[in-house]
Design a protein around this motif. Structure first.
Motif, PDB file in Angstrom:
ATOM      1  N   ASP A 137       0.823  -1.213   0.000  1.00 11.73           N
ATOM      2  CA  ASP A 137       0.000   0.000   0.000  1.00 11.73           C
ATOM      3  C   ASP A 137       0.857   1.263   0.000  1.00 11.73           C
ATOM      4  OD1 ASP A 137       0.645  -0.799   2.735  1.00 11.73           O
ATOM      5  OD2 ASP A 137      -0.607   0.864   3.373  1.00 11.73           O
ATOM      6  N   GLU A 140       1.677   1.765  -3.576  1.00  8.70           N
ATOM      7  CA  GLU A 140       0.485   2.247  -4.270  1.00  8.70           C
ATOM      8  C   GLU A 140       0.296   3.753  -4.063  1.00  8.70           C
ATOM      9  OE1 GLU A 140      -4.103   0.747  -4.471  1.00  8.70           O
ATOM     10  OE2 GLU A 140      -3.284   1.194  -2.500  1.00  8.70           O
ATOM     11  N   LYS A 141       0.454   4.210  -2.823  1.00  9.18           N
ATOM     12  CA  LYS A 141       0.311   5.645  -2.541  1.00  9.18           C
ATOM     13  C   LYS A 141       1.390   6.450  -3.253  1.00  9.18           C
ATOM     14  CE  LYS A 141      -1.822   4.886   1.989  1.00  9.18           C
ATOM     15  NZ  LYS A 141      -1.626   4.957   3.461  1.00  9.18           N
ATOM     16  N   SER A 144       0.476   6.825  -6.912  1.00  4.14           N
ATOM     17  CA  SER A 144      -0.568   7.832  -7.092  1.00  4.14           C
ATOM     18  C   SER A 144       0.034   9.228  -7.113  1.00  4.14           C
ATOM     19  CB  SER A 144      -1.614   7.721  -5.980  1.00  4.14           C
ATOM     20  OG  SER A 144      -2.296   6.488  -6.042  1.00  4.14           O
ATOM     21  N   ASN A 161      -5.818   2.461  -8.428  1.00  4.50           N
ATOM     22  CA  ASN A 161      -5.493   1.648  -7.261  1.00  4.50           C
ATOM     23  C   ASN A 161      -4.966   0.298  -7.715  1.00  4.50           C
ATOM     24  OD1 ASN A 161      -7.767  -0.564  -7.025  1.00  4.50           O
ATOM     25  ND2 ASN A 161      -8.852   1.355  -7.451  1.00  4.50           N
ATOM     26  N   ARG A 274      -6.638  -5.006   1.363  1.00  7.97           N
ATOM     27  CA  ARG A 274      -5.957  -3.721   1.161  1.00  7.97           C
ATOM     28  C   ARG A 274      -5.474  -3.131   2.470  1.00  7.97           C
ATOM     29  NH1 ARG A 274      -6.246  -0.706  -3.273  1.00  7.97           N
ATOM     30  NH2 ARG A 274      -6.390   1.216  -2.081  1.00  7.97           N
TER      31      ARG A 274
END
Length: 341
Positions: A137, A140-141, A144, A161, A274
């Protein structure tokens, strides 16, 4: 296995609301626009001197292989010395600082790397080798941020996502579907960058209700549950303020419609995977058998040759990622959902 290091590969599917783009094309554009590593470095919090970045990367015609690095300026590296036993009970821990590292080895401006997550991207398919220090995660951030505000290749309003990959059901699982799931373990509620809320693993051994009181998740959940049972009192309020409460949630469906149950638990799986460790999720099937959460995820352990310094070869790891991706295409049909060729 002598001289071998174990890594566990995991699969994720990039979900982008703009179907004309793939993660591969977006990431390639971002890396080309930001060739300097400093421009790809995200400071985790203002003034903390902690950074994350995609460092070394190797784009090919169809794939991007790379390393996602986390480091903090001015930190030292703890070393466990096993030459002696202090007081007959423990090994001494010493700390190596960058000033102790020869400059001809480290250079003038250097810091210790906390950890490295390796990844491979093909279209919207991602193979990752996470570590305990770098969860998926966090990557993932970072993506982004990199694709969005930092490079501008992801247009405003386009969502992105990484969806957890679950293996295909076999015949037995189809005839005996999941009817309940139990979620437990240490959790805490945190505020996300967009002002929303999310559950994440907590380092403590209980749901830290005290830390979530200002947000209202956790404490509010337990308070409302106790009130609905008619057992809430001032005594409970004192306990909750102490934060020493463990929560375990059981979700059960009595619906006789198999498709409704499948949709319900598929959505719950996505949310839980998640935000929580898969080992904290347990399912029950219609035939009464239990299934641990990690067994449903698309993952594969690989064993890599360690160098004389104890490190792995990224090229060998990338080859294993490429091989597993081929297996997933053949055995799990991961390309079937692709809308962009």
């Amino acid at each position: 296995m002598p001289n071998k290091k174990r890594k566990v590969l995991q699969y994720r599917k990039a979900v982008i609301s703009d179907k004309s783009q793939t993660l591969y094309s977006l990431l390639l554009q971002a890396l080309q626009k930001l060739p300097l590593p400093a421009d790809r470095s995200l400071e985790t919090a203002k003034g903390e001197d902690s950074f994350r970045l995609i460092n070394n990367h190797k784009p090919t015609e169809k794939m991007i292989f790379g390393e996602f690095v986390c480091y903090e300026k001015g930190t030292s590296q703890p070393i466990l010395s096993r030459d002696v036993v202090l007081e007959g009970t423990h090994f001494p821990v010493k700390y190596l600082q960058m000033k102790d590292v020869p400059k001809e080895f480290s250079g003038k401006d250097a810091d210790f790397v906390n950890s490295v997550l390796y990844f491979a991207v093909f279209r919207n398919h991602v193979i990752l080798a996470p570590t305990q220090q770098i969860r998926i995660d966090l990557f993932e951030k970072y993506l982004s941020w990199l694709l969005g505000v930092q490079s501008g290749v992801l247009a405003p309003g386009v969502s992105f996502n990484l969806r957890v990959g679950l293996r295909k059901e076999n015949d037995q699982e189809t005839t005996s579907p999941i009817v309940s799931m139990e979620i437990g373990g240490a959790m805490r509620a945190v505020e996300t960058e967009d002002g929303g809320l999310a559950l994440e693993p907590s380092s403590s051994e209980a749901l830290t209700v005290q830390n979530t009181a200002s947000i209202g998740v956790g404490r509010g959940l337990i308070v409302n549950l106790l009130k609905s049972m008619g057992v809430y009192s001032n005594t409970w309020d004192t306990i909750l303020n102490g934060g020493d409460v463990t929560a375990r949630l059981i979700i059960k469906s009595s619906s006789k419609k198999a498709e409704d149950n499948r949709k319900l638990f598929t959505n719950l799986q996505e949310t839980c995977y998640r935000n929580l460790p898969p080992e904290d999720i347990v399912y029950k099937r219609k035939d009464g058998k239990t299934v641990r959460g990690e067994t449903l995820m698309l993952s594969k352990p690989v064993y890599l040759q360690a160098t004389r310094d104890g490190f792995i070869s990224p090229d060998e790891l990338y080859a294993e990622m490429n091989n597993w991706l081929t297996e997933l295409i053949q055995n799990e049909g991961i390309l079937n959902e692709d809308q962009v060729s």
